[in-house]
Design an enzyme around this catalytic site. Structure first.
Site, PDB file in Angstrom:
ATOM      1  N   LYS A   1       6.514   6.743  -8.858  1.00  0.00           N
ATOM      2  CA  LYS A   1       6.206   5.385  -9.285  1.00  0.00           C
ATOM      3  C   LYS A   1       5.196   5.404 -10.429  1.00  0.00           C
ATOM      4  O   LYS A   1       4.428   6.355 -10.576  1.00  0.00           O
ATOM      5  CB  LYS A   1       5.590   4.594  -8.113  1.00  0.00           C
ATOM      6  CG  LYS A   1       6.531   4.263  -6.990  1.00  0.00           C
ATOM      7  CD  LYS A   1       5.793   3.506  -5.893  1.00  0.00           C
ATOM      8  CE  LYS A   1       6.685   3.142  -4.737  1.00  0.00           C
ATOM      9  NZ  LYS A   1       7.712   2.142  -5.091  1.00  0.00           N
TER      10      LYS A   1
ATOM     11  N   ASP B   1       3.722   5.483  -0.207  1.00  0.00           N
ATOM     12  CA  ASP B   1       4.926   5.714  -0.994  1.00  0.00           C
ATOM     13  C   ASP B   1       4.552   5.989  -2.441  1.00  0.00           C
ATOM     14  O   ASP B   1       4.276   5.069  -3.216  1.00  0.00           O
ATOM     15  CB  ASP B   1       5.863   4.499  -0.914  1.00  0.00           C
ATOM     16  CG  ASP B   1       7.143   4.732  -1.697  1.00  0.00           C
ATOM     17  OD1 ASP B   1       7.484   5.903  -1.952  1.00  0.00           O
ATOM     18  OD2 ASP B   1       7.808   3.736  -2.035  1.00  0.00           O
TER      19      ASP B   1
ATOM     20  N   ARG C   1      15.127   2.782   3.070  1.00  0.00           N
ATOM     21  CA  ARG C   1      16.468   2.657   3.659  1.00  0.00           C
ATOM     22  C   ARG C   1      16.908   3.948   4.323  1.00  0.00           C
ATOM     23  O   ARG C   1      17.701   3.939   5.271  1.00  0.00           O
ATOM     24  CB  ARG C   1      17.457   2.219   2.582  1.00  0.00           C
ATOM     25  CG  ARG C   1      17.613   3.185   1.427  1.00  0.00           C
ATOM     26  CD  ARG C   1      18.223   2.542   0.182  1.00  0.00           C
ATOM     27  NE  ARG C   1      17.298   1.593  -0.430  1.00  0.00           N
ATOM     28  CZ  ARG C   1      17.597   0.871  -1.503  1.00  0.00           C
ATOM     29  NH1 ARG C   1      18.789   0.980  -2.079  1.00  0.00           N
ATOM     30  NH2 ARG C   1      16.711   0.032  -2.009  1.00  0.00           N
TER      31      ARG C   1
END
Length: 523
Positions: A302, A295, A376
């Site tokens: 990030k 990720d 999600r």
């Protein structure tokens, strides 16, 4: 028509499997995903201890137990007793006393279990012993204050505690201990049967989860995750495996799972492993895990610090597969479906943009306002697919979902969110019994307002400050029918440990395998 997709997906996975087993780690070397890990001690059971082994004694108080089957003379017992008195060792849980130079034993290690140790407390003793002896090569004998088949509990803890992941080290690598560990007691065959039938498969499931999560992302990605899972279930009875590739998912309208991975050249996958034991219910329980194999945050990139740990953002999916391994190999009388929603979240020119609208399999629409709230998204499609295809009696999601849960619970608990009181109670009890504890957090009706979108059915992230873990859980629950018992476990604070404990070495923990295994058996 669906069977056509399944056959196509299965053929594609098999065709890609050889390539999935190796990836370039450096410009000059190929490292296979199945590279042998450091050797672990073989675990055995006997009525008499082998000669020349280090001795571990399980203690419940300050009195040395009889130790039948262990060669310890009266003078040696007296020396141990004197050391116990001198050190004020009391046998409390977690206490240790290490002795050397007594008789023929290169080391005598006393480990406290507490006055009336539970199965979990005995496992903690075994893990403590494994950690204490991790750098010593000689064989080990474990004996002491356990009866009947409870030596199997200690052996289980030893199996968890001796885990190590150093397969890529080539310089200053410590040689693993090679001497076997032998559990000595009055009923070795009974203890061995208990270990082999129940605890060894569970330890294997935890090891699988840890291995998958510890591997670098150039080794484990959606295709290779599938390949490694197939190998883990080879020749295991009662198991069927279904794999959907991107083409199959697009035809089914699963835009959110595919969308998360469209910035990566490594295509997304949906992996489902079904195990049905003898005399199990018709309707399965579904365990659905987030499987983001790396990720980066996508276009909502990030910060660089700590990004390397995002190889473990598939820990939920890894632990789901580990739990199914345990249940299937132990032939538990349960019916479960393990689901891994697999994607790599990367920021190339084809990646999803904040503001894009995606559509799930059911036709629900999502305004994707934060590309780093991707877990999600993959769970939305995975939940809808397993609900429609397998009609489970309950769905439990497990995911490294939010940093907010870490702020709330640190690394002491995983966050539990549930709409069903009975399922929540079973999960809390399973957590306490397994040693993987949960703390329940709220799902308030007002959270729906925070997640409303002006242009779609829901948005994947709220603006401003707020209860991030609860908002994420609300989003996931939006894609599970209200009539289906559902719970979500946010394991972002517990999937990785910075220091070793008795049952959890440093690194990826495999959190959730023991919990889900216990939950499945609790019906």
């Amino acid at each position: 028509m669906r069977m056509k997709y399944l056959l196509l997906s299965a053929c594609l996975s098999l065709a890609l499997a050889p390539a999935a087993l190796a990836q370039t780690v450096t410009g000059s070397g190929i490292v296979p995903a199945t590279a042998a890990n450091s050797a672990e001690r073989a675990i055995g059971f006997a009525a008499n201890a082998p000669a020349g082994a280090a001795l571990v004694v399980v203690m419940t108080d300050a009195v040395l137990p009889p130790l039948d089957g262990v060669a310890l003379s009266a003078a040696e017992r007296q020396a141990v007793g004197a050391a116990i008195a001198s050190a004020s060792f009391d046998g409390k849980a977690g206490s240790t006393l290490s002795l050397r130079g007594i008789g023929a034993h290169p080391r005598i290690l006393l480990v406290g279990a507490g006055a009336t140790p539970s199965s979990l407390a005995l496992a903690e003793v075994g893990g403590k012993a494994a950690q204490e002896l991790k750098d010593e090569a000689q064989p080990v004998t474990i004996a002491g204050a356990f009866g009947d088949t409870s030596a199997a509990d200690v052996a289980y803890g030893f199996a968890l505690g001796q885990y190590r992941f150093d397969r890529y080290k080539t310089v200053d690598k410590k040689a693993p201990p090679t001497g076997a560990v032998t559990f000595v007691g009055a009923d070795p065959s009974g203890a061995e049967a208990a270990f082999t039938g129940r605890w060894k498969p569970l330890a294997e499931g935890v090891r699988l989860s840890r291995d998958l999560a510890n591997e670098p992302a150039n080794v484990i990605y959606p295709e290779s995750f599938v390949a490694e899972t197939r190998k883990a279930f080879a020749r295991v009875a009662g198991v069927s495996i279904e794999v959907l590739d991107e083409a199959a998912m697009r035809k089914l309208g699963m835009g959110t799972l595919v969308g998360v991975g469209q910035g990566s050249p490594r295509g997304s996958r949906l992996l489902l492993v079904r195990y049905r034991g003898a005399d199990s219910p018709d309707a399965p329980t579904a365990f659905v895990g987030k499987g983001i194999t790396f990720d980066s945050g996508g276009l909502s990139l990030k910060p660089g610090a700590g990004m390397g740990n995002m190889k473990g953002d598939m820990s939920g999916a890894a632990s789901v597969m580990g739990a199914i391994v345990s249940l299937a190999k132990s032939r538990a009388p349960v019916h479960v479906v393990g689901v891994a929603a697999l994607a790599e979240n990367m920021p190339d020119g084809n990646a999803q943009r904040p503001g894009d609208v995606t559509r799930t399999m059911s036709g629900k629409t999502i305004e994707m306002v934060n590309a780093d709230a991707e877990g999600r998204l993959v769970l939305a499609d995975a939940n809808e697919y397993v609900a429609k295809t397998y009609k489970p009696k309950a769905i439990v999601n497990i995911a490294t979902l939010t940093g907010a849960v870490v702020g709330a619970l640190d690394n002491s608990y995983a966050g539990l969110f549930a709409r069903d009181e009975a399922l929540a109670a079973r999960l809390i009890a399973a957590g306490a019994a397994s040693g993987e504890e949960l703390w329940r957090l709220p799902l308030h009706k007002d959270y729906a307002e925070r997640m409303k979108s002006d242009i779609a059915d829901i948005r994947n992230s709220a603006t401003g400050q707020g209860p991030g873990a609860s908002l994420g859980a609300h989003f996931i629950g939006f894609f599970v029918d209200e009539g289906t018992p559902w719970a979500h476990l946010d394991i972002a604070g517990v999937n990785r440990s910075e220091k070793a404990t008795s049952l959890v070495p440093k690194g990826m923990t495999g959190f959730g395998v023991r919990l889900l295994d216990q939950l499945a058996r609790s019906e």
